[in-house]
Design a protein around this motif. Structure first.
Motif, PDB file in Angstrom:
ATOM      1  N   MET A  79       2.849  19.613 -50.916  1.00  0.00           N
ATOM      2  CA  MET A  79       2.741  21.055 -50.715  1.00  0.00           C
ATOM      3  C   MET A  79       4.041  21.622 -50.158  1.00  0.00           C
ATOM      4  SD  MET A  79       0.146  22.641 -51.654  1.00  0.00           S
ATOM      5  CE  MET A  79      -0.637  24.230 -51.554  1.00  0.00           C
ATOM      6  N   PHE A 117      -7.536  24.494 -46.180  1.00  0.00           N
ATOM      7  CA  PHE A 117      -6.527  25.121 -45.340  1.00  0.00           C
ATOM      8  C   PHE A 117      -7.109  25.615 -44.026  1.00  0.00           C
ATOM      9  CE2 PHE A 117      -5.093  25.162 -49.636  1.00  0.00           C
ATOM     10  CZ  PHE A 117      -3.741  24.944 -49.566  1.00  0.00           C
ATOM     11  N   ASN A 121      -9.641  30.421 -47.523  1.00  0.00           N
ATOM     12  CA  ASN A 121      -8.903  31.263 -48.471  1.00  0.00           C
ATOM     13  C   ASN A 121      -9.539  31.248 -49.855  1.00  0.00           C
ATOM     14  OD1 ASN A 121      -8.284  28.631 -49.016  1.00  0.00           O
ATOM     15  ND2 ASN A 121      -6.078  28.885 -49.122  1.00  0.00           N
ATOM     16  N   PHE A 123     -10.688  32.606 -53.414  1.00  0.00           N
ATOM     17  CA  PHE A 123     -10.141  33.635 -54.306  1.00  0.00           C
ATOM     18  C   PHE A 123     -11.089  34.832 -54.287  1.00  0.00           C
ATOM     19  CE2 PHE A 123      -8.842  29.605 -56.536  1.00  0.00           C
ATOM     20  CZ  PHE A 123      -7.537  29.655 -56.109  1.00  0.00           C
ATOM     21  N   TYR A 133     -12.639  26.889 -60.555  1.00  0.00           N
ATOM     22  CA  TYR A 133     -11.203  27.092 -60.784  1.00  0.00           C
ATOM     23  C   TYR A 133     -10.454  25.786 -61.045  1.00  0.00           C
ATOM     24  CZ  TYR A 133      -6.499  28.935 -60.115  1.00  0.00           C
ATOM     25  OH  TYR A 133      -5.189  29.288 -60.290  1.00  0.00           O
ATOM     26  N   VAL A 137      -8.723  24.634 -64.551  1.00  0.00           N
ATOM     27  CA  VAL A 137      -7.264  24.518 -64.635  1.00  0.00           C
ATOM     28  C   VAL A 137      -6.854  23.114 -65.073  1.00  0.00           C
ATOM     29  CG1 VAL A 137      -5.210  24.395 -63.182  1.00  0.00           C
ATOM     30  CG2 VAL A 137      -6.721  26.353 -63.005  1.00  0.00           C
ATOM     31  N   ARG A 187     -14.693  23.771 -53.469  1.00  0.00           N
ATOM     32  CA  ARG A 187     -13.666  24.029 -54.473  1.00  0.00           C
ATOM     33  C   ARG A 187     -12.696  22.856 -54.555  1.00  0.00           C
ATOM     34  NH1 ARG A 187     -10.036  29.217 -53.280  1.00  0.00           N
ATOM     35  NH2 ARG A 187      -9.301  27.838 -51.638  1.00  0.00           N
TER      36      ARG A 187
ATOM     37  N   SER B 192      -1.757  32.723 -49.014  1.00  0.00           N
ATOM     38  CA  SER B 192      -2.791  31.690 -48.911  1.00  0.00           C
ATOM     39  C   SER B 192      -3.520  31.483 -50.239  1.00  0.00           C
ATOM     40  CB  SER B 192      -3.791  32.059 -47.819  1.00  0.00           C
ATOM     41  OG  SER B 192      -4.487  33.233 -48.164  1.00  0.00           O
ATOM     42  N   LEU B 193      -3.623  32.552 -51.038  1.00  0.00           N
ATOM     43  CA  LEU B 193      -4.286  32.401 -52.345  1.00  0.00           C
ATOM     44  C   LEU B 193      -3.419  31.580 -53.292  1.00  0.00           C
ATOM     45  CD1 LEU B 193      -5.863  35.906 -53.066  1.00  0.00           C
ATOM     46  CD2 LEU B 193      -6.909  33.879 -52.073  1.00  0.00           C
ATOM     47  N   GLU B 195      -1.332  29.296 -52.321  1.00  0.00           N
ATOM     48  CA  GLU B 195      -1.403  27.917 -51.847  1.00  0.00           C
ATOM     49  C   GLU B 195      -2.708  27.274 -52.281  1.00  0.00           C
ATOM     50  OE1 GLU B 195      -0.741  27.788 -47.628  1.00  0.00           O
ATOM     51  OE2 GLU B 195       1.385  27.367 -47.987  1.00  0.00           O
ATOM     52  N   ALA B 196      -3.796  28.031 -52.197  1.00  0.00           N
ATOM     53  CA  ALA B 196      -5.088  27.488 -52.614  1.00  0.00           C
ATOM     54  C   ALA B 196      -5.015  27.049 -54.067  1.00  0.00           C
ATOM     55  CB  ALA B 196      -6.180  28.538 -52.428  1.00  0.00           C
ATOM     56  N   SER B 197      -4.415  27.900 -54.884  1.00  0.00           N
ATOM     57  CA  SER B 197      -4.324  27.588 -56.315  1.00  0.00           C
ATOM     58  C   SER B 197      -3.424  26.384 -56.557  1.00  0.00           C
ATOM     59  CB  SER B 197      -3.799  28.820 -57.058  1.00  0.00           C
ATOM     60  OG  SER B 197      -3.651  28.534 -58.416  1.00  0.00           O
ATOM     61  N   ALA B 198      -2.267  26.372 -55.896  1.00  0.00           N
ATOM     62  CA  ALA B 198      -1.357  25.233 -56.060  1.00  0.00           C
ATOM     63  C   ALA B 198      -2.027  23.954 -55.577  1.00  0.00           C
ATOM     64  CB  ALA B 198      -0.063  25.477 -55.289  1.00  0.00           C
ATOM     65  N   ALA B 202      -2.825  23.739 -59.841  1.00  0.00           N
ATOM     66  CA  ALA B 202      -2.452  24.747 -60.825  1.00  0.00           C
ATOM     67  C   ALA B 202      -0.935  24.890 -60.867  1.00  0.00           C
ATOM     68  CB  ALA B 202      -3.088  26.087 -60.483  1.00  0.00           C
ATOM     69  N   VAL B 206      -0.106  29.303 -64.207  1.00  0.00           N
ATOM     70  CA  VAL B 206      -1.562  29.446 -64.102  1.00  0.00           C
ATOM     71  C   VAL B 206      -1.917  30.252 -62.866  1.00  0.00           C
ATOM     72  CG1 VAL B 206      -3.724  28.191 -63.836  1.00  0.00           C
ATOM     73  CG2 VAL B 206      -1.935  27.285 -65.334  1.00  0.00           C
ATOM     74  N   THR B 207      -1.272  29.942 -61.760  1.00  0.00           N
ATOM     75  CA  THR B 207      -1.515  30.699 -60.533  1.00  0.00           C
ATOM     76  C   THR B 207      -1.218  32.182 -60.752  1.00  0.00           C
ATOM     77  OG1 THR B 207      -0.947  28.786 -59.195  1.00  0.00           O
ATOM     78  CG2 THR B 207      -0.873  30.902 -58.106  1.00  0.00           C
ATOM     79  N   ARG B 210      -3.978  33.600 -63.311  1.00  0.00           N
ATOM     80  CA  ARG B 210      -5.386  33.555 -62.918  1.00  0.00           C
ATOM     81  C   ARG B 210      -5.655  34.065 -61.513  1.00  0.00           C
ATOM     82  NH1 ARG B 210      -9.077  30.667 -66.116  1.00  0.00           N
ATOM     83  NH2 ARG B 210      -8.068  29.497 -67.779  1.00  0.00           N
ATOM     84  N   VAL B 211      -4.659  34.034 -60.660  1.00  0.00           N
ATOM     85  CA  VAL B 211      -4.905  34.450 -59.275  1.00  0.00           C
ATOM     86  C   VAL B 211      -4.119  35.708 -58.912  1.00  0.00           C
ATOM     87  CG1 VAL B 211      -4.700  33.778 -56.855  1.00  0.00           C
ATOM     88  CG2 VAL B 211      -5.443  32.114 -58.545  1.00  0.00           C
ATOM     89  N   PRO B 214      -4.765  39.038 -61.428  1.00  0.00           N
ATOM     90  CA  PRO B 214      -6.071  39.683 -61.205  1.00  0.00           C
ATOM     91  C   PRO B 214      -6.179  40.333 -59.827  1.00  0.00           C
ATOM     92  CG  PRO B 214      -6.376  37.496 -62.127  1.00  0.00           C
ATOM     93  CD  PRO B 214      -4.913  37.617 -61.792  1.00  0.00           C
ATOM     94  N   TYR B 314      -6.323  44.373 -49.272  1.00  0.00           N
ATOM     95  CA  TYR B 314      -5.717  43.361 -48.414  1.00  0.00           C
ATOM     96  C   TYR B 314      -5.140  43.981 -47.167  1.00  0.00           C
ATOM     97  CZ  TYR B 314      -6.280  40.615 -52.540  1.00  0.00           C
ATOM     98  OH  TYR B 314      -6.838  39.974 -53.612  1.00  0.00           O
TER      99      TYR B 314
END
Lengths: 288, 314
Positions: A79, A117, A121, A123, A133, A137, A187, B192-193, B195-198, B202, B206-207, B210-211, B214, B314
């Motif tokens: 990360m 995390f 978080n 989506f 998700y 993916v 998730r 944070s969104l 990071e969640a996707s990564a 993803a 894609v992130t 898709r994230v 949208p 947000y």
């Protein structure tokens, strides 16, 4: 041992975790960290950490703020790659494969090593879409009964199914904080990972929600190896099998603060009979 | 100065009253600032009044049959065919959006999701410079470079202006607008969104799809609405590169020259003879202005609502 091909292009045919189970005495080593250091630009966040994370155990990282425990955790699924200036030296082997080999694709790593995390978080999508998700993916499933099964199983494992089964298409942001965090766990396990990394998963939750997550972690241990970073010593004592205590080394010249791994042992040992004085001071509440 | 001891000892009202001079000064400053704010409100009101009063004369006196279904826009002869202007405005705006939407959004996505900080530090100022180029300069650019080098290769004539040439020029003008509003919207999506996707394996693309997109959708729509509004109102580029001087025959082909609403107004108000012609020529200018004003006002209101929705989320 896992071949490096499994982590490069395309998903390997079977999860890496099942290849072990040869030596019954000691659980299989998932992560073998040797003299790992992480730098953010000039700043060294953690120095020469060495430890082994074992399969189907919960390993806790404890220590004061700025001790590099989160930084180390974020090396496990690459990360830190998202941070431009981050640089890693030393060796980090995942089932024998060097995670920082130039051929390794961080995306493949993250499909096997899920992460939860600090702050929930989800989506801003439906509960179902959140869980779906990762599998979508990764190309594991599209819409339909297969995906429905994945969603249901993941939510059941995360102990959230009964609370949300009637409103899977509601927005996930409508859930409470504790529910959101369990959704994030669901998730993360929906992609069928081998390891779960949890970065202070309860720090934003109230005590009741925290208890639920801790109970959940006990249950998840059978299927996953878990590494959890926590500020909360009691939590580490309650949930983990092994504990690593990190501290901060302040360089008197430059005032740079570098994290170091002080002691790593079974949780019982760390809390009842630590071999390092600094650990003892920390776990008895004399500092930190 | 009172000592801390005496303050603690006995508190009087005078001690808390504050200095009267400072209070007066503060009030004065507040009033001066209020007046400054008031001026802009008054000027806006005057503009709307001038627009409405002249437009009202036109609407009261005009032979409405001359505003619809005529040969074209010949204001100096009392022929005010509105469809001529509307079609031209529609074409240039549409072409401008075909240029600006993908370029602007693409730049925004690159800046927000892909660019290294060093690249960003170069690209962002360049975009801002582009936003600051006077539209008259872009008008020349459209006429002298776009027409022979681009338009001539996609079926148009290189030697003169057309709605296509003007549309591309206006599109270039609005790219920074689309890019900057879209980028703001994407930057507002919490890290944070991403990071969640990564963390779920993803890839960046894609992130983004898709994230981030949208979550930023209302801001992206807002950027397009604001850009449409800007393109509708853009005057100089269309006036110079639109391929028509002060009158236009109604045409539906973007390869022809024509007048949009603002360029018709500009052409009517320029030249040595100023606005001389049939009785209502001068007022027709205000009527077109009113139509334009209402159109862009409506679009801006809609755009603002989308922008506010982004802020609320947000």
């Amino acid at each position: 041992m896992a071949a490096i091909d499994d982590l490069t292009e395309g998903r390997g045919s079977e999860p890496l975790g099942e290849m072990a189970a040869e030596s019954p005495a000691m659980p299989e080593v998932v992560f073998d960290v040797e003299e790992l250091s992480v730098y953010y630009g000039e700043f060294q966040a953690i120095q020469d950490a060495s430890l082994k994370v074992h399969e189907n155990e919960i390993t806790a990282f404890i220590g004061p703020s700025g001790c590099g425990k989160t930084t180390l955790l974020r090396c496990f699924n690459r990360m830190n790659d998202l941070i431009e200036t981050a640089r890693v030296t030393g060796s980090l082997r995942y089932h024998g494969v060097d995670l920082y080999d130039s051929k390794v694709d961080a995306v493949e790593v993250r499909r096997r090593i899920g992460m939860v995390f600090q702050k929930p978080n989800p989506f801003p999508k439906s509960i179902r879409a959140n869980v779906a998700y990762g599998p979508r993916v990764a190309g594991l499933a599209k819409k339909g009964p297969v995906m429905d099964d994945i969603v249901e199983n993941s939510l059941r494992k995360a102990a959230l199914w009964d609370e949300v089964k009637d409103r899977l298409d509601d927005n996930a942001l409508g859930l409470s904080g504790g529910q959101q965090q369990r959704l994030c766990i669901a998730r993360a396990i929906a992609t069928d990972p081998d390891v779960l990394l949890m970065d202070e998963p309860c720090s934003a939750l109230d005590p009741i929600a925290t208890t639920r997550i801790e109970e959940l972690m006990h249950g998840l241990k059978d299927d996953y190896s878990i590494v959890v970073v926590t500020h909360n010593m009691q939590q580490a004592a309650r949930v983990s099998d092994r504990t690593a205590f990190f501290s901060v080394d302040v360089n008197p010249d430059s005032d740079n603060r570098t994290g170091i791994l002080v002691e790593y042992d079974s949780t019982q040992q760390i809390f009842s009979n630590p071999s390092d004085e600094r650990t003892e001071n920390y776990v008895t509440g004399r500092f930190g | 100065m009172e000592t801390p001891d005496s303050v603690r000892g006995s508190l009087s009202l005078a001690a808390l009253a504050g200095s009267p001079r400072r209070v007066r000064k503060e009030r004065l400053i507040s009033r001066v600032m209020f007046c400054a704010a008031l001026v802009s409100v008054v000027v806006s009101a005057l503009i709307i009044y001038a627009l409405f009063s002249e437009a009202w004369i036109f609407m009261r006196d005009v032979d409405w049959s001359s505003t619809w279904g005529e040969l074209g826009w010949f204001p100096r002869r009392g022929i005010y065919d509105m469809p001529t202007l509307l079609v031209a405005s529609l074409w240039t705006t549409l072409i401008a959006m075909i240029v600006a939407a993908p370029l602007g959004m693409g730049a925004a996505i690159y800046l927000s999701e892909y660019a290294r900080p060093t690249h960003r530090a170069i690209l962002k100022p360049i975009l801002e410079i582009l936003a600051g180029i006077p539209s008259v300069v872009l008008g020349f650019f459209a006429l002298l470079w776009l027409a022979p080098n681009v338009v001539a290769h996609i079926g148009g004539e290189g030697g003169r202006g057309s709605m296509l040439t003007a549309g591309i020029g206006v599109g270039i003008l609005t790219v920074p607008l689309v890019a900057s509003i879209s980028e703001d919207a994407m930057a507002a999506v919490p890290k944070s969104l991403r990071e969640a996707s990564a963390g779920l394996g993803a890839r960046n693309a894609v992130t983004t799809v898709r994230v981030v997109l949208p979550a930023a959708v209302s801001g992206l729509v807002a950027s397009l609405i604001v850009a449409v509004s800007r393109a509708l109102g853009e005057t100089m580029v269309v006036f110079m590169a639109g391929g028509a001087a002060d009158a236009a025959i109604r045409t539906y082909s973007p390869y022809d020259g024509s007048l949009t609403m603002p360029s018709a107004m500009a052409s009517l108000a320029s030249g040595t003879d100023q606005v001389v012609g049939e009785g209502l020529t001068f007022q027709s200018l205000f009527f077109v202005g009113l139509v334009l004003f209402l159109l862009t006002l409506g679009l801006n209101l809609v755009g603002d609502r989308f922008v506010n929705r982004v802020r609320e989320q947000y």
